[in-house]
Design an enzyme around this catalytic site. Sequence first.
Site, mmCIF file in Angstrom:
data_model
loop_
_atom_site.group_PDB
_atom_site.id
_atom_site.type_symbol
_atom_site.label_atom_id
_atom_site.label_comp_id
_atom_site.label_asym_id
_atom_site.label_seq_id
_atom_site.Cartn_x
_atom_site.Cartn_y
_atom_site.Cartn_z
ATOM 1 N N HIS A 65 0.163 -17.689 26.069
ATOM 2 C CA HIS A 65 -1.150 -18.069 25.561
ATOM 3 C C HIS A 65 -1.465 -19.519 25.932
ATOM 4 O O HIS A 65 -0.569 -20.287 26.306
ATOM 5 C CB HIS A 65 -1.199 -17.865 24.043
ATOM 6 C CG HIS A 65 -1.231 -16.416 23.660
ATOM 7 N ND1 HIS A 65 -1.346 -15.983 22.371
ATOM 8 C CD2 HIS A 65 -1.183 -15.295 24.431
ATOM 9 C CE1 HIS A 65 -1.365 -14.653 22.354
ATOM 10 N NE2 HIS A 65 -1.262 -14.217 23.579
ATOM 11 N N GLU A 69 -2.084 -22.106 24.208
ATOM 12 C CA GLU A 69 -1.362 -23.108 23.426
ATOM 13 C C GLU A 69 0.004 -23.407 24.059
ATOM 14 O O GLU A 69 0.433 -24.565 24.133
ATOM 15 C CB GLU A 69 -1.155 -22.612 21.988
ATOM 16 C CG GLU A 69 -2.455 -22.401 21.194
ATOM 17 C CD GLU A 69 -3.010 -20.979 21.310
ATOM 18 O OE1 GLU A 69 -2.893 -20.371 22.393
ATOM 19 O OE2 GLU A 69 -3.571 -20.490 20.313
ATOM 20 N N CYS A 96 1.386 -17.843 18.143
ATOM 21 C CA CYS A 96 1.247 -19.276 18.415
ATOM 22 C C CYS A 96 1.406 -20.123 17.158
ATOM 23 O O CYS A 96 1.709 -21.318 17.260
ATOM 24 C CB CYS A 96 -0.092 -19.552 19.074
ATOM 25 S SG CYS A 96 -0.128 -18.922 20.762
ATOM 26 N N ALA A 153 -30.677 -2.820 40.670
ATOM 27 C CA ALA A 153 -31.403 -3.502 41.752
ATOM 28 C C ALA A 153 -32.747 -2.806 41.919
ATOM 29 O O ALA A 153 -32.811 -1.584 42.049
ATOM 30 C CB ALA A 153 -30.595 -3.445 43.044
ATOM 31 N N TRP A 192 -29.719 -2.261 52.883
ATOM 32 C CA TRP A 192 -29.505 -2.865 51.579
ATOM 33 C C TRP A 192 -30.843 -3.302 51.014
ATOM 34 O O TRP A 192 -31.682 -3.845 51.721
ATOM 35 C CB TRP A 192 -28.592 -4.088 51.697
ATOM 36 C CG TRP A 192 -27.196 -3.720 52.003
ATOM 37 C CD1 TRP A 192 -26.603 -3.688 53.226
ATOM 38 C CD2 TRP A 192 -26.201 -3.316 51.065
ATOM 39 N NE1 TRP A 192 -25.296 -3.294 53.107
ATOM 40 C CE2 TRP A 192 -25.024 -3.065 51.796
ATOM 41 C CE3 TRP A 192 -26.187 -3.142 49.684
ATOM 42 C CZ2 TRP A 192 -23.847 -2.651 51.192
ATOM 43 C CZ3 TRP A 192 -25.018 -2.725 49.087
ATOM 44 C CH2 TRP A 192 -23.874 -2.486 49.831
ATOM 45 N N THR A 241 -24.103 9.288 42.551
ATOM 46 C CA THR A 241 -23.922 8.037 43.292
ATOM 47 C C THR A 241 -22.634 8.090 44.123
ATOM 48 O O THR A 241 -22.596 7.620 45.257
ATOM 49 C CB THR A 241 -23.887 6.839 42.313
ATOM 50 O OG1 THR A 241 -25.093 6.857 41.545
ATOM 51 C CG2 THR A 241 -23.777 5.516 43.029
ATOM 52 N N GLU A 279 -22.986 0.891 37.374
ATOM 53 C CA GLU A 279 -23.706 0.594 38.626
ATOM 54 C C GLU A 279 -24.660 1.702 39.043
ATOM 55 O O GLU A 279 -25.246 1.648 40.117
ATOM 56 C CB GLU A 279 -22.692 0.314 39.739
ATOM 57 C CG GLU A 279 -21.899 -0.965 39.521
ATOM 58 C CD GLU A 279 -21.408 -1.590 40.814
ATOM 59 O OE1 GLU A 279 -21.763 -1.104 41.906
ATOM 60 O OE2 GLU A 279 -20.654 -2.571 40.733
ATOM 61 N N THR A 328 -29.944 5.797 32.562
ATOM 62 C CA THR A 328 -30.885 6.281 31.545
ATOM 63 C C THR A 328 -30.128 6.755 30.311
ATOM 64 O O THR A 328 -30.491 6.442 29.169
ATOM 65 C CB THR A 328 -31.742 7.426 32.121
ATOM 66 O OG1 THR A 328 -32.363 6.968 33.318
ATOM 67 C CG2 THR A 328 -32.805 7.866 31.134
HETATM 68 ZN ZN LIG Z 1 -1.415 -17.070 20.729
#
Ligand SMILES: [Zn+2]
Length: 346
Positions: A60, A62, A97, A167, A183, A209, A283, A290
Amino acid sequence: MRATSSPTSSSADRRVLRRALELAARGSGLTFPNPRVGAVLVRGSKIIGEGWHHRAGAPHAEVHAVRAAKRAGHAVGGATLYVSLEPCSTRGRTPPCTGLILREKIARVVFAATDPNPAHAGAATKLLRAAGVQVSHGLLAKEAAALNLDFNWWVVNKRPWVVAKIALSLDGRTTTPPGDDRWLTSPQARRAAHQLRWESDAILIGAETARRDNPQLTIRLPGAPRGKLQPLRVVVTKSGRLPRSLRLFTDAHRKRTVVFRHRPLDQVMAELGAREITHVLVEGGGQILTEAFRLGLVNEVAFFIAPALMGTMPRALYELGAKVQFHNVTYQQVGADLLCRALVSD
Ligand SMILES: [Zn+2]
């Protein structure tokens, strides 16, 4: 938040905490299913160690900050630890931690956001205060929480954070007609789209797709830091009939492809959440997007608006639109709207 700190110490706290937030952001896209966390160790007014969480299973933030201080020859006892998120107090993939803070005799802990898990929130604060460590929190809490919107959502709802990528042409078409593989957007926009993938741990598309575009759904970002696992590629299909020749099933990352058959989308999200997927980029295509909106599954949208006319009507109008080319394109944000101005070439 403690009300005892003087204005001076609070502005110093804010400055160092901001640094901890900057460090946390370095873990963006890399720490799933863990949060982005940054930590700074300070003695007097001097920063003696910094660190951030690099990836799940690794130490982590810390721990990194303490190690950095020691490597530089600094004593850690009596220092103040600044963390963007409340330190963990239970054993996860690594030891808690709070144990490190007590063992290293850190005198004071300042953290920004509280642990989003209601079962853990405030636990470290209580434990550390009981052991005589001074704890304050709440400064930059909003900014710190904004760093981990996806993780926080997943922790509370057990569902991934869902980003819908769309897009659009100026006249609102999302795709080019069949047989036209130009594109819609610029190379720069496609790079930004890869950045969106970088921030995700899964990319989801519909079968239509997958069949139509045969996409790779991989991150291709030259110069990006190493250590990022390719996002899980998720295909949702009603029929279950997907050509095994698709790139998703044949390329080097084929083990990172999952097919969900005959499932409502909310069930798919629940299952992805259970598999520790915290951030999904949807994507397409139109049907899946929808459905995601209809079911209220979308948390965030990314619209790319391209200066092109694709024709909202059948083929004839598309052909007309395709003839209109723009140059000197500018976009201006006007309130919540985007104004596109361009010259039309003839
Ligand atoms: Zn931690």
